[in-house]
Design a protein around this motif. Structure first.
Motif, mmCIF file in Angstrom:
data_model
loop_
_atom_site.group_PDB
_atom_site.id
_atom_site.type_symbol
_atom_site.label_atom_id
_atom_site.label_comp_id
_atom_site.label_asym_id
_atom_site.label_seq_id
_atom_site.Cartn_x
_atom_site.Cartn_y
_atom_site.Cartn_z
ATOM 1 N N PRO A 1 0.818 -1.215 0.000
ATOM 2 C CA PRO A 1 0.000 0.000 0.000
ATOM 3 C C PRO A 1 0.851 1.264 0.000
ATOM 4 C CG PRO A 1 -0.025 -1.042 2.172
ATOM 5 C CD PRO A 1 0.676 -1.990 1.253
ATOM 6 N N ARG A 2 0.370 2.261 -0.762
ATOM 7 C CA ARG A 2 1.044 3.559 -0.851
ATOM 8 C C ARG A 2 0.049 4.659 -0.505
ATOM 9 N NH1 ARG A 2 2.754 3.564 -6.936
ATOM 10 N NH2 ARG A 2 0.550 2.957 -7.004
ATOM 11 N N MET A 3 0.571 5.839 -0.201
ATOM 12 C CA MET A 3 -0.281 6.941 0.191
ATOM 13 C C MET A 3 -1.246 7.359 -0.913
ATOM 14 S SD MET A 3 0.233 7.778 3.328
ATOM 15 C CE MET A 3 1.397 7.427 4.641
ATOM 16 N N GLN A 4 -0.848 7.193 -2.183
ATOM 17 C CA GLN A 4 -1.695 7.625 -3.282
ATOM 18 C C GLN A 4 -2.695 6.563 -3.728
ATOM 19 O OE1 GLN A 4 1.580 7.237 -3.293
ATOM 20 N NE2 GLN A 4 2.414 6.642 -5.291
ATOM 21 N N ASP A 5 -2.660 5.378 -3.135
ATOM 22 C CA ASP A 5 -3.584 4.314 -3.536
ATOM 23 C C ASP A 5 -5.001 4.612 -3.046
ATOM 24 O OD1 ASP A 5 -1.580 2.934 -4.796
ATOM 25 O OD2 ASP A 5 -1.153 1.627 -3.090
ATOM 26 N N ARG A 6 -5.971 3.989 -3.715
ATOM 27 C CA ARG A 6 -7.385 4.255 -3.438
ATOM 28 C C ARG A 6 -7.856 3.480 -2.210
ATOM 29 N NH1 ARG A 6 -12.321 2.353 -5.766
ATOM 30 N NH2 ARG A 6 -11.090 0.881 -7.003
ATOM 31 N N LEU A 7 -8.674 4.134 -1.386
ATOM 32 C CA LEU A 7 -9.268 3.510 -0.203
ATOM 33 C C LEU A 7 -10.486 2.706 -0.636
ATOM 34 C CD1 LEU A 7 -9.397 3.192 2.902
ATOM 35 C CD2 LEU A 7 -10.732 5.321 2.971
ATOM 36 N N LEU A 8 -10.470 1.406 -0.376
ATOM 37 C CA LEU A 8 -11.548 0.525 -0.817
ATOM 38 C C LEU A 8 -12.555 0.223 0.290
ATOM 39 C CD1 LEU A 8 -9.479 -2.077 -2.886
ATOM 40 C CD2 LEU A 8 -10.687 -0.031 -3.704
ATOM 41 N N GLY A 9 -12.131 0.261 1.537
ATOM 42 C CA GLY A 9 -13.045 -0.065 2.623
ATOM 43 C C GLY A 9 -12.348 0.042 3.977
ATOM 44 N N ALA A 10 -13.115 -0.123 5.008
ATOM 45 C CA ALA A 10 -12.583 -0.047 6.373
ATOM 46 C C ALA A 10 -13.452 -0.890 7.286
ATOM 47 C CB ALA A 10 -12.523 1.393 6.866
ATOM 48 N N ARG A 11 -12.898 -1.178 8.460
ATOM 49 C CA ARG A 11 -13.621 -1.982 9.439
ATOM 50 C C ARG A 11 -13.263 -1.490 10.843
ATOM 51 N NH1 ARG A 11 -15.935 -7.025 9.263
ATOM 52 N NH2 ARG A 11 -15.232 -7.266 7.106
ATOM 53 N N VAL A 12 -14.294 -1.316 11.651
ATOM 54 C CA VAL A 12 -14.110 -1.021 13.071
ATOM 55 C C VAL A 12 -14.732 -2.180 13.836
ATOM 56 C CG1 VAL A 12 -14.539 0.579 14.966
ATOM 57 C CG2 VAL A 12 -14.186 1.467 12.654
ATOM 58 N N ASP A 13 -13.895 -2.986 14.446
ATOM 59 C CA ASP A 13 -14.323 -4.264 15.038
ATOM 60 C C ASP A 13 -14.969 -5.111 13.941
ATOM 61 O OD1 ASP A 13 -13.339 -3.542 17.529
ATOM 62 O OD2 ASP A 13 -15.205 -2.590 18.133
ATOM 63 N N GLU A 14 -16.235 -5.486 14.088
ATOM 64 C CA GLU A 14 -16.903 -6.321 13.096
ATOM 65 C C GLU A 14 -17.748 -5.523 12.115
ATOM 66 O OE1 GLU A 14 -16.146 -9.459 12.904
ATOM 67 O OE2 GLU A 14 -14.865 -9.199 14.657
ATOM 68 N N ASP A 15 -17.780 -4.214 12.248
ATOM 69 C CA ASP A 15 -18.601 -3.360 11.384
ATOM 70 C C ASP A 15 -17.771 -2.852 10.216
ATOM 71 O OD1 ASP A 15 -20.936 -3.492 13.044
ATOM 72 O OD2 ASP A 15 -19.909 -2.158 14.449
ATOM 73 N N ALA A 16 -18.243 -3.166 8.997
ATOM 74 C CA ALA A 16 -17.509 -2.804 7.791
ATOM 75 C C ALA A 16 -18.131 -1.572 7.132
ATOM 76 C CB ALA A 16 -17.477 -3.961 6.818
ATOM 77 N N VAL A 17 -17.287 -0.809 6.418
ATOM 78 C CA VAL A 17 -17.720 0.373 5.672
ATOM 79 C C VAL A 17 -17.142 0.267 4.265
ATOM 80 C CG1 VAL A 17 -17.740 2.882 5.581
ATOM 81 C CG2 VAL A 17 -17.626 1.739 7.783
#
Length: 533
Positions: free
Chosen positions: A179-195
């Motif tokens: 991963p690089r700083m300019q790469d695209r953000l595809l998703g995230a997770r906080v505990d079991e909750d995904a975004v």
């Protein structure tokens, strides 16, 4: 909460200086949540020492500086070996952010030699804790602007706050394999909750999840090195309002830096600290080795907040404990420590710099052997022999000081040095936790974490040039500890698996000789400043 409101009690989990409002901010946690307490009455100061005859003229020059609020002449001890205080100037900066700028001006005006400055680089959180008699992760009561500790600073058994924890993880498109700083953000997770969704929606979803869960500790994997700087950059690019801490500001960012140590240039990633909520990277040494129980123990002893202590070495904790003890003794802390070693002849060097020596055993089978296991050997020697900078060749024991074997040094027999007073309670604590972790019970893991972190704290008193007998593959050798560790970690600090090829020698419970397999080796960076004895 203002300084005149009703009383509350809880654990101090965070503390920092607000440079915009010139006030100290502390976060107090209890069963009702985290409470923000602001103290605008705290004024950090530093001190200047020069010949007494020059102090009036220096004071007049300092008082006209824009960054100075007040200058007063006081008496303070400026060295550990001093019996009596000396006249010094106490400088109160106009604003929090002025303290280092004014200090550099005064250092320059003294030709970087004539003006000795003290207490310049102490962390604001540590200053405040020392002056108010409190400590992070300690149970306190706050009422009408006054702090009252509700437990002993060096208590062996103490409750820990049941802080809520959440794990933050992000998914980044990495076409280059990393991963690089300019790469695209595809998703995230906080505990079991995904975004998921577009980048702006993901950032908004992360903020909403953190606000709704309201964790006291936000855990990451590689948070300082990538996750937090990546999110900060994405939020800035998209103009998104991403607030992960409890204060409105996004991050307290401290930039990464490179430094030279042991013949190598090492890069240390930046620090991304949240306000009012603890950001802990699970890869940080203290948290990884001893979990939160060990980190809280180290934070209490050093008076550095958990977020700060997690990003620092155990050696820095020992240094902070020495500063705390010096403050209790009424002694100032020199800003730029440049005390040179005294001259040594070739004979003195030959006698004194021999390092460790291991006697070669007679080959064969032996019976009736006994094993002597020294508990915290080097720290115990420092305590029992009163080894400290100010006790070495002290002027009060020229004729009857304790002689160092084979060397021309004497140790003080009339007063206890700073280093022994700092180390003795640590040794006693570890002895207690080492015993308690072997007893089954609900606190066994807590005791194990505290024992582990104190072991690393005392390792900072252990010499890297000690010789160790070992077997590497089919070769039997004797080498320095640092040479062995450098096989696995030549260019960096961290933890490395030994893959079964490294073995050291020992004895089992029946005193039969055995080889012990080394599972891991650990290397941690040394603190930038050491008290040399």
């Amino acid at each position: 909460m203002g300084t005149g409101e009703t009383a509350t009690h809880g654990w101090i989990i965070d503390a920092y200086g607000d440079y915009d409002r010139d006030a100290m901010v502390l976060w107090l946690w209890n069963e009702q949540g985290a409470h923000r307490i602001e103290d605008p009455r705290f004024l950090p100061t530093f001190f200047l020492h020069a010949p007494p005859s020059e102090l009036p003229a220096i004071r007049r020059r300092i008082e006209i500086l824009d960054g100075v609020r007040e200058v007063r002449e006081v008496d303070r001890r400026i060295a550990l070996e001093d019996e009596d205080p000396r006249p010094v100037l106490e400088i109160v900066p106009r604003h929090y952010r002025d303290i280092h700028g004014v200090a550099h001006i005064l250092d320059s005006n003294g030709g970087y030699l004539d003006h000795r400055l003290f207490n310049v680089d102490l962390r604001f959180s540590q200053r405040y804790a020392m002056e108010r008699g409190i400590f992070p992760m300690g149970l306190v009561r706050y009422a009408n602007g006054r702090w009252t500790p509700e437990e002993e600073h060096f208590a062996l058994d103490y409750p820990l706050p049941p802080l809520r924890r959440s794990l933050l993880d992000i998914h980044v498109d990495n076409p280059m394999g990393m991963p690089r700083m300019q790469d695209r953000l595809l998703g995230a997770r906080v505990d079991e909750d995904a975004v998921d969704g577009d980048e702006e929606s993901i950032l908004k979803g992360i903020g909403e999840l953190v606000r709704s869960k309201d964790p006291d500790v936000l855990l990451t994997d590689g948070g300082d090195a990538f996750t937090m700087p990546y999110l900060a950059r994405k939020a800035a690019e998209l103009g998104a309002d991403l607030q992960l801490g409890r204060d409105p500001e996004r991050f307290a960012e401290r930039k990464g830096k490179s430094y030279f140590t042991y013949g190598k240039i090492v890069y240390k990633p930046g620090q991304y600290i949240l306000r009012g909520r603890l950001h802990l990277d699970r890869g940080h040494f203290a948290y990884r080795e001893s979990d939160f129980a060990g980190l809280a123990e180290l934070s209490r002893l050093s008076t550095l907040t958990p977020q700060e202590q997690a990003r620092l070495t155990p050696g820095t904790a020992i240094t902070a404990m020495q500063v705390n003890q010096a403050h209790r003794d009424g002694c100032l802390v020199l800003w730029k420590k440049n005390r040179p070693e005294e001259f040594k002849s070739a004979e003195d060097l030959l006698r004194g710099d021999r390092g460790g020596f291991i006697f070669e055993p007679e080959v064969g089978l032996h019976e009736g052997l006994y094993e002597l296991d020294f508990f915290a050997l080097y720290p115990s020697i420092m305590v029992s022999c009163n080894i400290s900078a100010e006790t070495l060749d002290c002027p009060c024991c020229r004729l009857d000081g304790r002689a160092v074997p084979d060397l021309r040094y004497r140790l003080c027999t009339r007063r206890l040095g700073l280093i022994p007073r700092v180390l003795k309670p640590v040794i006693e604590r570890r002895r207690y936790y080492k015993r308690m972790k072997g007893e089954p019970g609900p606190l066994q893991e807590v005791y194990r974490g505290r024992d582990t972190i104190l072991k690393w704290l005392l390792v900072t008193c252990f010499s890297a040039d000690t010789l160790v007998p070992y077997r590497f593959g089919e070769d039997y050798r004797i080498d320095r500890i640092d040479a062995i560790v450098d096989r696995y970690l030549p260019d960096r600090a961290g933890v490395a698996e030994c893959r079964g090829e490294l073995r050291v020698f020992g004895y089992d419970a029946d005193l039969h000789p055995v080889e012990k397999r080394v599972a891991k080796v650990v290397k941690a960076p040394a603190p930038r400043e050491l008290l040399k004895v």
